[in-house]
Design a protein around this motif. Structure first.
Motif, PDB file in Angstrom:
ATOM      1  N   GLY A  15       0.853  -1.188   0.000  1.00 56.32           N
ATOM      2  CA  GLY A  15       0.000   0.000   0.000  1.00 56.32           C
ATOM      3  C   GLY A  15       0.889   1.238   0.000  1.00 56.32           C
ATOM      4  O   GLY A  15       2.110   1.141  -0.123  1.00 56.32           O
ATOM      5  N   ARG A  16       0.280   2.417   0.140  1.00 59.19           N
ATOM      6  CA  ARG A  16       1.079   3.647   0.088  1.00 59.19           C
ATOM      7  C   ARG A  16       0.527   4.722   1.004  1.00 59.19           C
ATOM      8  O   ARG A  16      -0.628   4.700   1.374  1.00 59.19           O
ATOM      9  CB  ARG A  16       1.134   4.196  -1.341  1.00 59.19           C
ATOM     10  N   VAL A  17       1.418   5.676   1.348  1.00 56.53           N
ATOM     11  CA  VAL A  17       0.938   6.968   1.830  1.00 56.53           C
ATOM     12  C   VAL A  17       1.426   7.982   0.802  1.00 56.53           C
ATOM     13  O   VAL A  17       2.334   7.697   0.022  1.00 56.53           O
ATOM     14  CB  VAL A  17       1.462   7.358   3.235  1.00 56.53           C
TER      15      VAL A  17
ATOM     16  N   ILE B 262       2.786  14.251  -0.586  1.00 55.48           N
ATOM     17  CA  ILE B 262       2.112  15.433  -1.152  1.00 55.48           C
ATOM     18  C   ILE B 262       1.804  15.191  -2.632  1.00 55.48           C
ATOM     19  O   ILE B 262       2.454  14.372  -3.288  1.00 55.48           O
ATOM     20  CB  ILE B 262       2.967  16.710  -0.954  1.00 55.48           C
ATOM     21  N   GLY B 263       0.799  15.907  -3.132  1.00 46.98           N
ATOM     22  CA  GLY B 263       0.379  15.744  -4.532  1.00 46.98           C
ATOM     23  C   GLY B 263      -0.948  15.001  -4.565  1.00 46.98           C
ATOM     24  O   GLY B 263      -1.045  13.905  -5.100  1.00 46.98           O
ATOM     25  N   GLU B 264      -1.980  15.642  -3.975  1.00 43.65           N
ATOM     26  CA  GLU B 264      -3.263  14.944  -3.831  1.00 43.65           C
ATOM     27  C   GLU B 264      -4.275  15.415  -4.862  1.00 43.65           C
ATOM     28  O   GLU B 264      -4.430  16.615  -5.097  1.00 43.65           O
ATOM     29  CB  GLU B 264      -3.789  15.206  -2.414  1.00 43.65           C
ATOM     30  N   HIS B 265      -4.938  14.454  -5.469  1.00 43.02           N
ATOM     31  CA  HIS B 265      -5.972  14.710  -6.486  1.00 43.02           C
ATOM     32  C   HIS B 265      -5.409  15.457  -7.694  1.00 43.02           C
ATOM     33  O   HIS B 265      -6.097  16.294  -8.284  1.00 43.02           O
ATOM     34  CB  HIS B 265      -7.160  15.478  -5.886  1.00 43.02           C
ATOM     35  N   ILE B 266      -4.185  15.137  -8.050  1.00 44.10           N
ATOM     36  CA  ILE B 266      -3.633  15.737  -9.274  1.00 44.10           C
ATOM     37  C   ILE B 266      -3.024  14.675 -10.191  1.00 44.10           C
ATOM     38  O   ILE B 266      -2.430  15.005 -11.197  1.00 44.10           O
ATOM     39  CB  ILE B 266      -2.589  16.848  -8.963  1.00 44.10           C
ATOM     40  N   ASP B 267      -3.221  13.401  -9.843  1.00 40.73           N
ATOM     41  CA  ASP B 267      -2.622  12.347 -10.680  1.00 40.73           C
ATOM     42  C   ASP B 267      -3.479  12.013 -11.900  1.00 40.73           C
ATOM     43  O   ASP B 267      -3.113  11.180 -12.705  1.00 40.73           O
ATOM     44  CB  ASP B 267      -2.321  11.086  -9.854  1.00 40.73           C
ATOM     45  N   PHE B 268      -4.621  12.707 -12.040  1.00 41.87           N
ATOM     46  CA  PHE B 268      -5.403  12.594 -13.279  1.00 41.87           C
ATOM     47  C   PHE B 268      -5.342  13.920 -14.050  1.00 41.87           C
ATOM     48  O   PHE B 268      -6.032  14.117 -15.024  1.00 41.87           O
ATOM     49  CB  PHE B 268      -6.870  12.217 -12.982  1.00 41.87           C
ATOM     50  N   SER B 269      -4.516  14.829 -13.528  1.00 39.47           N
ATOM     51  CA  SER B 269      -4.345  16.130 -14.181  1.00 39.47           C
ATOM     52  C   SER B 269      -2.909  16.289 -14.658  1.00 39.47           C
ATOM     53  O   SER B 269      -2.432  17.407 -14.836  1.00 39.47           O
ATOM     54  CB  SER B 269      -4.694  17.265 -13.208  1.00 39.47           C
TER      55      SER B 269
ATOM     56  N   GLY C 210     -14.781   0.241 -12.157  1.00 37.98           N
ATOM     57  CA  GLY C 210     -15.635   1.417 -12.354  1.00 37.98           C
ATOM     58  C   GLY C 210     -15.252   2.600 -11.486  1.00 37.98           C
ATOM     59  O   GLY C 210     -16.046   3.509 -11.267  1.00 37.98           O
ATOM     60  N   MET C 211     -14.023   2.597 -10.951  1.00 38.22           N
ATOM     61  CA  MET C 211     -13.561   3.736 -10.132  1.00 38.22           C
ATOM     62  C   MET C 211     -12.582   4.556 -10.981  1.00 38.22           C
ATOM     63  O   MET C 211     -11.554   4.034 -11.418  1.00 38.22           O
ATOM     64  CB  MET C 211     -12.875   3.166  -8.878  1.00 38.22           C
ATOM     65  N   PRO C 212     -12.906   5.846 -11.235  1.00 35.08           N
ATOM     66  CA  PRO C 212     -12.085   6.637 -12.171  1.00 35.08           C
ATOM     67  C   PRO C 212     -10.809   7.192 -11.532  1.00 35.08           C
ATOM     68  O   PRO C 212     -10.523   8.379 -11.619  1.00 35.08           O
ATOM     69  CB  PRO C 212     -13.035   7.768 -12.576  1.00 35.08           C
ATOM     70  N   CYS C 213     -10.042   6.316 -10.874  1.00 41.53           N
ATOM     71  CA  CYS C 213      -8.835   6.758 -10.154  1.00 41.53           C
ATOM     72  C   CYS C 213      -7.750   7.221 -11.120  1.00 41.53           C
ATOM     73  O   CYS C 213      -7.771   6.884 -12.303  1.00 41.53           O
ATOM     74  CB  CYS C 213      -8.297   5.614  -9.294  1.00 41.53           C
ATOM     75  N   GLY C 214      -6.794   7.956 -10.573  1.00 40.51           N
ATOM     76  CA  GLY C 214      -5.602   8.322 -11.337  1.00 40.51           C
ATOM     77  C   GLY C 214      -4.604   7.172 -11.290  1.00 40.51           C
ATOM     78  O   GLY C 214      -4.987   6.021 -11.035  1.00 40.51           O
ATOM     79  N   ILE C 215      -3.323   7.499 -11.493  1.00 44.99           N
ATOM     80  CA  ILE C 215      -2.347   6.411 -11.649  1.00 44.99           C
ATOM     81  C   ILE C 215      -1.292   6.384 -10.537  1.00 44.99           C
ATOM     82  O   ILE C 215      -0.362   5.584 -10.562  1.00 44.99           O
ATOM     83  CB  ILE C 215      -1.695   6.498 -13.045  1.00 44.99           C
ATOM     84  N   MET C 216      -1.476   7.230  -9.515  1.00 43.37           N
ATOM     85  CA  MET C 216      -0.467   7.305  -8.454  1.00 43.37           C
ATOM     86  C   MET C 216      -0.326   6.010  -7.654  1.00 43.37           C
ATOM     87  O   MET C 216       0.799   5.525  -7.455  1.00 43.37           O
ATOM     88  CB  MET C 216      -0.842   8.441  -7.493  1.00 43.37           C
ATOM     89  N   ASP C 217      -1.447   5.461  -7.199  1.00 43.29           N
ATOM     90  CA  ASP C 217      -1.384   4.353  -6.240  1.00 43.29           C
ATOM     91  C   ASP C 217      -0.725   3.125  -6.868  1.00 43.29           C
ATOM     92  O   ASP C 217       0.133   2.482  -6.270  1.00 43.29           O
ATOM     93  CB  ASP C 217      -2.794   3.996  -5.754  1.00 43.29           C
ATOM     94  N   GLN C 218      -1.136   2.809  -8.087  1.00 47.07           N
ATOM     95  CA  GLN C 218      -0.574   1.648  -8.771  1.00 47.07           C
ATOM     96  C   GLN C 218       0.911   1.874  -9.063  1.00 47.07           C
ATOM     97  O   GLN C 218       1.727   0.962  -8.916  1.00 47.07           O
ATOM     98  CB  GLN C 218      -1.327   1.382 -10.081  1.00 47.07           C
TER      99      GLN C 218
ATOM    100  N   GLY D 245     -18.188  11.699  -5.279  1.00 45.46           N
ATOM    101  CA  GLY D 245     -17.470  12.941  -4.982  1.00 45.46           C
ATOM    102  C   GLY D 245     -16.144  13.000  -5.716  1.00 45.46           C
ATOM    103  O   GLY D 245     -15.736  14.062  -6.201  1.00 45.46           O
ATOM    104  N   TYR D 246     -15.476  11.890  -5.810  1.00 45.00           N
ATOM    105  CA  TYR D 246     -14.178  11.824  -6.489  1.00 45.00           C
ATOM    106  C   TYR D 246     -14.366  12.106  -7.991  1.00 45.00           C
ATOM    107  O   TYR D 246     -13.684  12.947  -8.576  1.00 45.00           O
ATOM    108  CB  TYR D 246     -13.567  10.431  -6.277  1.00 45.00           C
ATOM    109  N   ALA D 247     -15.321  11.390  -8.578  1.00 44.31           N
ATOM    110  CA  ALA D 247     -15.557  11.508 -10.025  1.00 44.31           C
ATOM    111  C   ALA D 247     -15.993  12.927 -10.404  1.00 44.31           C
ATOM    112  O   ALA D 247     -15.563  13.484 -11.419  1.00 44.31           O
ATOM    113  CB  ALA D 247     -16.618  10.499 -10.450  1.00 44.31           C
TER     114      ALA D 247
ATOM    115  N   ILE E 273      -4.962  12.404   3.513  1.00 42.20           N
ATOM    116  CA  ILE E 273      -4.351  11.822   2.306  1.00 42.20           C
ATOM    117  C   ILE E 273      -5.384  10.992   1.540  1.00 42.20           C
ATOM    118  O   ILE E 273      -6.400  10.582   2.093  1.00 42.20           O
ATOM    119  CB  ILE E 273      -3.133  10.914   2.630  1.00 42.20           C
ATOM    120  N   GLY E 274      -5.087  10.769   0.272  1.00 41.83           N
ATOM    121  CA  GLY E 274      -5.914   9.876  -0.538  1.00 41.83           C
ATOM    122  C   GLY E 274      -7.188  10.545  -1.025  1.00 41.83           C
ATOM    123  O   GLY E 274      -7.282  11.765  -1.114  1.00 41.83           O
ATOM    124  N   GLY E 275      -8.173   9.726  -1.311  1.00 44.17           N
ATOM    125  CA  GLY E 275      -9.413  10.198  -1.917  1.00 44.17           C
ATOM    126  C   GLY E 275     -10.180  11.173  -1.029  1.00 44.17           C
ATOM    127  O   GLY E 275     -10.826  12.089  -1.514  1.00 44.17           O
ATOM    128  N   GLY E 276     -10.132  10.964   0.283  1.00 43.15           N
ATOM    129  CA  GLY E 276     -10.805  11.868   1.211  1.00 43.15           C
ATOM    130  C   GLY E 276     -12.155  11.371   1.677  1.00 43.15           C
ATOM    131  O   GLY E 276     -12.479  10.187   1.521  1.00 43.15           O
TER     132      GLY E 276
END
Ligand code: GLA
Length: 379
Positions: A23-25, A28-35, A158-166, A216-218, A324-327
């Motif tokens: 897993g990860r923590v 910094i850099g939250e909610h910008i891995d799809f931007s 069906g979760m529109p996550c970015g690519i940071m966690d993987q 909320g994330y999407a 941290i994370g999705g919130g």
């Protein structure tokens, strides 16, 4: 009983190999891995381990140590995003995205705390991905595996996550945070030596998971993408703060505050890397706290429990703290002096009790290694 023995007990033969992914923590850099932003996560020392064996037919059997009981069974022709499965879908999505050529038996032991915002889902996906990559000699690079596992989560789960966690689950190195450019997946390993500076990163799991999470994330991701579209650029990464301010009147109120978070967070990541390079943890702490304010007030993905955790950590002398994370729940981190750990933990626990919140859990972890095959058994 270890995972090999459990596999043999259930499936009556040995696995071919055993792989694990952490897993990860996120520093910094939250909610910008799809931007297309840069992000700075590190892998924690909790892993999901998978034992896998290739079958001669197209049957897929899945069982987890955490959910003993019925073996979940499906087959390759049945793998499709509208197919069956509950939590198993994270594993099936990867098998689907990697187009396995024969069935498999899988036994999963997930040690990443569930629902804590520590990416137990990416750990599961990535453990399966490295196992399949090895067992089916697919030869994918870690970057390709990150794209594949993200696709599994986006399209199959069906979760529109970015690519940071993987990415961090696959590419992390012990002792380093991963500076990841989510535009091209290039990376730089940034040393982060908390221990010899008398510091630690305390993880506070609020144990709440608000229903808002996925929608909320999407919704916020869509706002960020809408702003990029209105500006005629690929992603928020291509917009500066002065540009955003100059064209504020073209945006809805929500679009403007979401983009304000995204663009300011991108700046903070680079500032945090500079602070780490100078071993300046006071400045790093301030940047981490500024990220929380932005996530709370502009991106609005915090919640009362996260705010109490952050505020109380700061009262106790943390250098910085943030969700941290999705919130909407999950965990917060606090950069603290190790010697103040016990005091900080009990003060946060008391603050939660006083507010009538669930009892929080506390973890701490040094930056750990990414996914790997740990044992080849029957090969
Ligand atoms: C979740 C997603 C990530 C990322 C974070 C927020 O963990 O899976 O891709 O967007 O939220 O930074």
């Amino acid at each position: 009983m270890n995972i090999l023995e459990e596999f043999v007990r259930i499936f009556h033969h040995e696995p071919d190999l055993i792989a694990k992914a952490p897993g990860r923590v996120n520093v910094i850099g939250e909610h910008i891995d799809f931007s297309d932003g840069f992000v700075l996560p590190f892998a924690i020392h909790d892993y999901t381990t998978v034992a896998m064996r290739k079958r001669e037919d197209s049957i897929i059997r899945v069982l987890s140590h955490q959910r003993p009981g019925q073996i979940f069974e499906t087959s390759i022709p049945e793998l499709n995003p509208s197919g069956k499965g509950d939590w198993e879908r994270y594993a099936l999505g990867v098998l689907w995205a990697m187009q396995i050529s024969s069935g498999v038996d899988l036994f999963i032991d997930g040690q990443v705390p569930l629902g804590a915002g520590l990416s137990s889902s990416a750990a599961l996906e990535c453990s399966i991905a490295v196992a399949v990559n090895d067992l089916f000699t697919q030869g994918h690079t870690l970057q390709a595996l990150a794209r594949i596992t993200q696709r599994a989560e986006n399209e199959y789960v069906g979760m529109p996550c970015g690519i940071m966690d993987q990415s961090v689950s696959l590419m992390a190195q012990e002792g380093y945070a991963l500076l990841l450019d989510t535009r091209d997946l290039s990376t730089q390993q940034i040393p982060i030596d908390l221990a010899s500076n008398g510091l630690e990163l305390l993880v506070i799991d609020t144990q709440v998971h608000h229903a808002l999470v996925d929608g909320g994330y999407a919704e916020r991701r869509a706002d960020c993408e809408a702003v990029a579209k209105k500006f005629g650029v690929k992603a928020l990464r291509d917009i500066s703060m002065p540009d955003l301010l100059a064209r504020k009147n073209e945006l809805t109120a929500n679009e403007f505050v979401r983009a304000t978070h995204g663009i300011s967070e991108m700046v903070r990541v680079h500032q945090a890397v500079a602070a780490l390079e100078e071993n300046n943890f006071v400045t790093l702490g301030q940047i981490i706290s500024a990220s929380h304010t932005s996530l709370r007030d502009d991106y609005t993905v915090s919640c009362p429990e996260l705010n109490v955790a952050v505020d109380e950590a700061m009262i106790q002398g943390a250098l910085g703290a943030r969700m941290i994370g999705g919130g909407f729940g999950g965990s917060a981190i606090a950069l603290i002096h190790s010697k103040e750990s016990d005091r900080t933990i009990s003060a946060i626990a008391q603050a939660f009790e006083k507010n009538g919140y669930k009892k929080p859990r506390f973890f701490t972890s040094l930056p750990s290694a990414g996914a790997s095959v740990i044992q080849r058994v029957g090969l």
